[in-house]
Scaffold this active site. Structure first.
Site, PDB file in Angstrom:
ATOM      1  N   ARG A 185      10.743  18.465 -38.240  1.00 32.94           N
ATOM      2  CA  ARG A 185       9.816  18.855 -37.167  1.00 32.94           C
ATOM      3  C   ARG A 185       9.918  20.345 -36.796  1.00 32.94           C
ATOM      4  NH1 ARG A 185       9.197  14.275 -32.545  1.00 32.94           N
ATOM      5  NH2 ARG A 185       6.960  14.439 -32.290  1.00 32.94           N
ATOM      6  N   PHE A 227      10.024  12.342 -39.307  1.00 34.11           N
ATOM      7  CA  PHE A 227      10.400  13.628 -38.715  1.00 34.11           C
ATOM      8  C   PHE A 227      10.612  14.718 -39.764  1.00 34.11           C
ATOM      9  CE2 PHE A 227      12.096  10.235 -35.915  1.00 34.11           C
ATOM     10  CZ  PHE A 227      11.182  10.379 -34.883  1.00 34.11           C
ATOM     11  N   ARG A 272       7.575  29.472 -43.243  1.00 36.02           N
ATOM     12  CA  ARG A 272       7.175  29.181 -41.867  1.00 36.02           C
ATOM     13  C   ARG A 272       8.087  29.907 -40.870  1.00 36.02           C
ATOM     14  NH1 ARG A 272       3.501  25.944 -39.133  1.00 36.02           N
ATOM     15  NH2 ARG A 272       2.638  25.108 -41.053  1.00 36.02           N
ATOM     16  N   ALA A 285       3.289  18.812 -41.461  1.00 35.48           N
ATOM     17  CA  ALA A 285       2.680  20.020 -40.917  1.00 35.48           C
ATOM     18  C   ALA A 285       1.769  19.707 -39.724  1.00 35.48           C
ATOM     19  CB  ALA A 285       1.928  20.792 -42.005  1.00 35.48           C
ATOM     20  N   GLU A 331       4.394  18.655 -34.059  1.00 36.64           N
ATOM     21  CA  GLU A 331       5.534  19.561 -34.057  1.00 36.64           C
ATOM     22  C   GLU A 331       5.577  20.592 -32.933  1.00 36.64           C
ATOM     23  OE1 GLU A 331       4.420  20.437 -38.222  1.00 36.64           O
ATOM     24  OE2 GLU A 331       6.581  20.507 -38.549  1.00 36.64           O
TER      25      GLU A 331
HETATM   26  N1  MTE Z   1       6.448  10.991 -34.141  1.00 36.84           N
HETATM   27  C1  MTE Z   1       7.120   9.853 -34.419  1.00 36.84           C
HETATM   28  N2  MTE Z   1       7.107   8.870 -33.516  1.00 36.84           N
HETATM   29  N3  MTE Z   1       7.817   9.711 -35.573  1.00 36.84           N
HETATM   30  C2  MTE Z   1       7.877  10.713 -36.511  1.00 36.84           C
HETATM   31  O1  MTE Z   1       8.512  10.564 -37.561  1.00 36.84           O
HETATM   32  N4  MTE Z   1       7.189  13.015 -37.111  1.00 36.84           N
HETATM   33  C3  MTE Z   1       6.777  14.314 -36.595  1.00 36.84           C
HETATM   34  C4  MTE Z   1       5.547  14.153 -35.705  1.00 36.84           C
HETATM   35  N5  MTE Z   1       5.737  13.121 -34.739  1.00 36.84           N
HETATM   36  C5  MTE Z   1       7.183  11.941 -36.240  1.00 36.84           C
HETATM   37  C6  MTE Z   1       6.453  12.003 -35.030  1.00 36.84           C
HETATM   38  C7  MTE Z   1       6.489  15.294 -37.630  1.00 36.84           C
HETATM   39  S1  MTE Z   1       7.761  16.153 -38.303  1.00 36.84           S
HETATM   40  C8  MTE Z   1       5.208  15.556 -38.021  1.00 36.84           C
HETATM   41  S2  MTE Z   1       4.869  16.765 -39.158  1.00 36.84           S
HETATM   42  C9  MTE Z   1       4.065  14.826 -37.465  1.00 36.84           C
HETATM   43  O2  MTE Z   1       4.451  13.827 -36.536  1.00 36.84           O
HETATM   44  C10 MTE Z   1       3.291  14.189 -38.620  1.00 36.84           C
HETATM   45  O3  MTE Z   1       2.221  13.435 -38.201  1.00 36.84           O
HETATM   46  P1  MTE Z   1       0.780  14.048 -37.849  1.00 36.84           P
HETATM   47  O4  MTE Z   1       0.518  15.117 -38.846  1.00 36.84           O
HETATM   48  O5  MTE Z   1      -0.105  12.899 -37.987  1.00 36.84           O
HETATM   49  O6  MTE Z   1       0.885  14.594 -36.479  1.00 36.84           O
HETATM   50  N1  LUZ Z   2       5.372  21.032 -45.128  1.00 37.50           N
HETATM   51  C1  LUZ Z   2       4.924  21.898 -46.068  1.00 37.50           C
HETATM   52  C2  LUZ Z   2       5.320  21.323 -43.826  1.00 37.50           C
HETATM   53  O1  LUZ Z   2       5.019  21.609 -47.261  1.00 37.50           O
HETATM   54  N2  LUZ Z   2       4.353  23.053 -45.665  1.00 37.50           N
HETATM   55  C3  LUZ Z   2       4.246  23.412 -44.373  1.00 37.50           C
HETATM   56  O2  LUZ Z   2       3.731  24.480 -44.051  1.00 37.50           O
HETATM   57  C4  LUZ Z   2       4.765  22.527 -43.395  1.00 37.50           C
HETATM   58  N3  LUZ Z   2       4.735  22.836 -42.106  1.00 37.50           N
HETATM   59  C5  LUZ Z   2       5.249  22.000 -41.210  1.00 37.50           C
HETATM   60  C6  LUZ Z   2       5.819  20.816 -41.638  1.00 37.50           C
HETATM   61  N4  LUZ Z   2       5.837  20.478 -42.937  1.00 37.50           N
HETATM   62 MO1  MOS Z   3       6.885  17.268 -40.346  1.00 35.49          MO
HETATM   63  S1  MOS Z   3       8.550  18.453 -40.525  1.00 35.49           S
HETATM   64  O1  MOS Z   3       5.850  18.354 -41.101  1.00 35.49           O
HETATM   65  O2  MOS Z   3       7.198  16.102 -41.507  1.00 35.49           O
END
Ligand code: MTE
Ligand code: LUZ
Ligand code: MOS
Length: 753
Positions: free
Chosen positions: A336, A222, A304, A503, A707
């Site tokens: 997130r 997350f 952001r 992201a 997100e």
């Molecule tokens: N979903 C689960 N089950 N667990 C997680 O830790 N992290 C979230 C989201 N969904 C998360 C999640 C966050 S903060 C991000 S940025 C995205 O998953 C990252 O994965 P993706 O870029 O493959 O979508």
């Molecule tokens: N991490 C980062 C992020 O380094 N840059 C981003 O723009 C961003 N956006 C969403 C989640 N993580």
């Molecule tokens: Mo998600 S806050 O970009 O790990």
């Protein structure tokens, strides 16, 4: 489309770091951390811990062979404090012992004397005292100074939003294992293996190639493991270097809550101007971001926030300034939405206040100001394939805002002890890292001689289903079942120079890199098939349902047959694919450019019922129209939308982080920190997929999902505000999230400030 991982999780078959048997001779680490939020270290006495039976090493800043520095964006964070401490929970010493229990017991014998200095926890106070992480940043467009005179109506206010504990099920964990030649393999529960590799190299004074970092799969990240898995992994590596033994660190839940940063709390001042017709003409906002004691990812998070300060709306004249304020709290970090939710929340508060003063419905003002095709965001990017109105209109017709309003009013007219409220929330979220450099990914694909496939990418599986999506991509290119594809653990020796899985772009970027690698192998196989069968060069070869097709016709050659004969003919069955998100750029001096590959849109309607005697509440329904693009896995995407929604609702309602004036976290147990559970889940959650014909987005035109739906939670907050107002005779409610039951109660009966 199933997500194989969920089946393994439920059966307890998935392996997380702590399930991984520790190699023989493994030692265990415990952190001794600062008990004061700010002060000079007068003395540090580790002798009690050193003498404790079973202790193998007690390490302090003096034991660091390289640089005592773990800061990523700004070099302002020490691995172990040496002369000064700046927050409670700051690591000061690291005890390595024969068991976790011994290490923890010994750590308690360390004595520290601290000469206390002033503790600041409030970001505005920090800003007044000039305690900033970096220079303030401003994003602007048009000319707000001039525009104010044209605004018939101007409103001002202050908005506060709180922090949030990540509460991943798996706490921060790492295991460092010595390999020959002084090299170290680090297994970590991290979203960013490369960051650990680089930081370990710097701290231990060695080169990157001495470190191999692997992430198996995470029990949630997350954002909390985007930057903050690093310290524990590097401590384990340091312990490993000094003792020559494997060293494991697993934080307890309470340590994890105390020692790691959270979502940034913000205090924000806004001024908003409307035309008589209800169009937003000008918006000025100052964000005071509570960064904590070190930069961590705060500068990027602030970017952001600024980029999302206008939400789903078009505003011609904007001036948004962000102050990243240095306080004596644990460094806050990615969570997130990454500052986007904090930015969008302020504008929604401004719109709700304006609606109250103008005596119109908030959704009428929202609708009038939705961004349209070709309109420009304050950071200089114009919308393309804009879906803001499409989602809104679909939601409006499907869920009929007007009849919701009538029902809520009717209920409230007949009910004294319970009141209902509802709110609508349009979202718009930019996809790509705002730092353009980070938008790159690679994939290493091996087709084995039996036709089975191994894919390694920089993406870290943390429950979001990225591994399944990557398997689907490879399966689609090779025309075989996803059962034939294996997604490997993430490892820096297979994929180098990776960005964090963050992201929301993990599947987009690593999926595309996988597509490119697979296409290259498929091309080789096609050429081989044509030459082996002496076919016309123009024959169209495809792979479908496990067979080779020529000009759309199935042949007798199966996938396995072509692979084995290609192998025998010495054709390379491996490939490395690289993807760099095209057409993005950003000038950080001007804060203008095209930072995002595309935007994700959607609209949510949330209805709440408030118990006016207790201040408790429940959510009756959540109705969403969401722009998934062409989803490649609707099961995963829907569950991501639901999960993000619930996490967003939690942030704004139940989840309250409290630090006292000494900078001590008082909500450091699950009895004090309340998160949404199944009983709190809205009775009805309906998520409609926006019909999407014209998209230009991520892999196979799917859209990032991780997100964006988090921000639907903002509707839950304003649904509660409206219910409170129905209960307190329409008195103004100060916007200070989360709206815990206590706050809802005080807003009904308490003195108005
Ligand atoms: N979903 C689960 N089950 N667990 C997680 O830790 N992290 C979230 C989201 N969904 C998360 C999640 C966050 S903060 C991000 S940025 C995205 O998953 C990252 O994965 P993706 O870029 O493959 O979508
Ligand atoms: N991490 C980062 C992020 O380094 N840059 C981003 O723009 C961003 N956006 C969403 C989640 N993580
Ligand atoms: Mo998600 S806050 O970009 O790990």
């Amino acid at each position: 489309m199933l997500n194989y991982d969920s089946i393994r999780h439920v059966r307890g078959e998935s392996i997380f770091l702590d399930d991984y048997g520790a190699p023989q001779g493994t030692l265990f680490g415990a952190v001794f951390y600062s008990p004061s939020a700010h002060g000079k270290i007068k003395s540090l006495d580790i002798s009690g811990a050193v003498k404790h039976p079973g202790v193998r090493a007690v390490l302090t800043a003096n034991d660091i062979p390289g640089e005592n520095q773990i800061g990523g964006i700004i070099q302002d964070e020490k691995l172990l404090a040496d002369t000064e401490v700046e927050f409670i929970g700051e690591p000061v010493a690291f005890v390595v012992a024969e068991s976790f229990l011994t290490a923890r017991k010994a750590a308690k014998k360390i004595k520290i004397e601290i000469e206390k200095l002033e503790v600041i926890t409030n970001p505005k106070t920090a800003c007044e005292k000039g305690r900033l992480i970096m220079d303030p940043r401003t994003y602007s467009c048009g000319n707000p100074e001039e525009a104010w005179s044209k605004c018939g109506l101007v409103f001002e206010g202050t908005v506060e939003s709180g922090g949030q504990e990540h509460l991943y099920l798996e706490t921060q964990s790492s295991l460092a294992i010595p390999i020959e030649g002084g090299s170290i393999k680090i297994i970590s529960s991290t979203q960013n293996p490369t960051a650990i590799q680089r930081t370990a190299a710097k701290v231990l004074g060695m080169t990157d190639n001495h470190f191999e970092c692997e992430a198996m799969r995470l029990g949630g990240g997350f954002g909390g493991k985007e930057d903050q898995a690093t310290a524990w992994a590097v401590l384990a590596a340091l312990g490993c270097k000094v003792t020559g033994k494997p060293v494991k660190v697993v934080l307890s839940r309470q340590e994890d809550m105390r020692l790691t940063g959270k979502r940034h709390p913000y205090i924000s001042d806004y001024k908003i101007g409307f035309s008589k017709e209800g169009k937003i003409l000008a918006y000025e906002v100052s964000f005071y971001q509570n960064a904590g004691a070190a930069a961590d990812l705060s500068p990027a998070i602030l970017d952001r926030t600024l980029a999302h300060c206008t939400g789903s709306y078009f505003i011609p004249n904007v001036k948004a300034t962000g102050y990243s304020c240095k306080t004596n709290l644990p460094p806050n970090t990615a969570f997130r939405g990454f500052g986007g939710p904090q930015g969008m929340f302020v504008l929604e508060a401004a719109i709700h206040k304006a609606a109250e003063k103008l005596n119109v419905l908030p959704y009428e003002l929202q609708e009038k100001n939705l961004i349209r095709e070709g309109e420009e965001f304050p950071y200089g990017q114009k919308t393309e394939f804009c879906k803001a109105e499409a989602c809104w209109n679909e939601a409006k017709s499907k869920f009929n805002f007007e009849s919701v309003k009538i029902e809520v009013d009717k209920f409230n007219a007949n009910s004294k002890l319970f009141k209902k409220g509802f709110a609508v929330m349009p979202i718009c979220f930019g996809i790509s890292f705002t730092n353009t450099m980070l938008n790159q990914a690679s994939s290493l694909v091996h087709v084995y001689a039996d036709g089975s496939v191994s894919v390694s990418t920089g993406a870290v599986e943390m429950g979001q289903g990225v591994n399944m999506k990557i398997r689907q991509v490879a399966a689609a290119i090779f025309g075989i079942s996803t059962d034939r594809i294996r997604s490997e653990f993430t490892n820096t020796t297979r994929n180098a120079n990776t960005s964090a899985t963050a992201a929301s772009s993990g599947a987009d970027m690593n999926g595309n890199a996988t597509r490119i690698a697979c296409e290259e192998i498929a091309e080789r196989l096609k050429k081989f098939y044509i030459s082996a069968n002496k076919l016309d060069e123009r024959t169209v070869i495809t792979f479908e349902n496990g067979f080779v097709y020529t000009n759309g016709k199935k042949t007798d050659t199966s996938w396995e047959q072509i692979v084995i004969s290609a192998y025998k003919s010495r054709i390379d069955l491996s490939s490395h694919g690289f993807y760099a998100t095209p057409k993005i750029h950003f000038d950080p001096a001007a804060n203008k450019g095209r930072p995002f590959a595309y935007h994700v849109y959607g609209t949510a309607v949330i209805t709440a019922t408030l118990d006016c005697i207790r201040g408790t509440y429940e959510f009756d329904s959540v109705n969403i129209v969401h722009d998934f693009g062409k989803s490649i896995n609707p099961v995963i995407d829907r569950s991501q939308a639901e999960g993000a929604l619930m996490q967003g609702i939690g942030w704004l309602t139940l989840e309250e982080i409290i630090f006292n004036e000494q900078g001590r976290l008082t909500t450091d147990t699950l009895s004090a920190y309340k998160v949404p559970d199944i009983g709190f889940t809205p009775k009805k959650i309906e998520i409609e997929f926006l019909e999407n014909k014209d998209v230009n987005a991520g892999v196979f035109n799917s859209k990032a999902i991780g997100e964006p739906p988090f921000m639907y939670g903002i509707a839950a907050y304003f649904a509660l505000v409206n219910a409170v107002k129905a209960a307190n005779g329409n008195r103004e409610v100060s916007i200070n999230a989360p709206m815990t039951p206590e706050k809802a109660f005080m807003n009904i009966y308490g003195e108005k400030k």
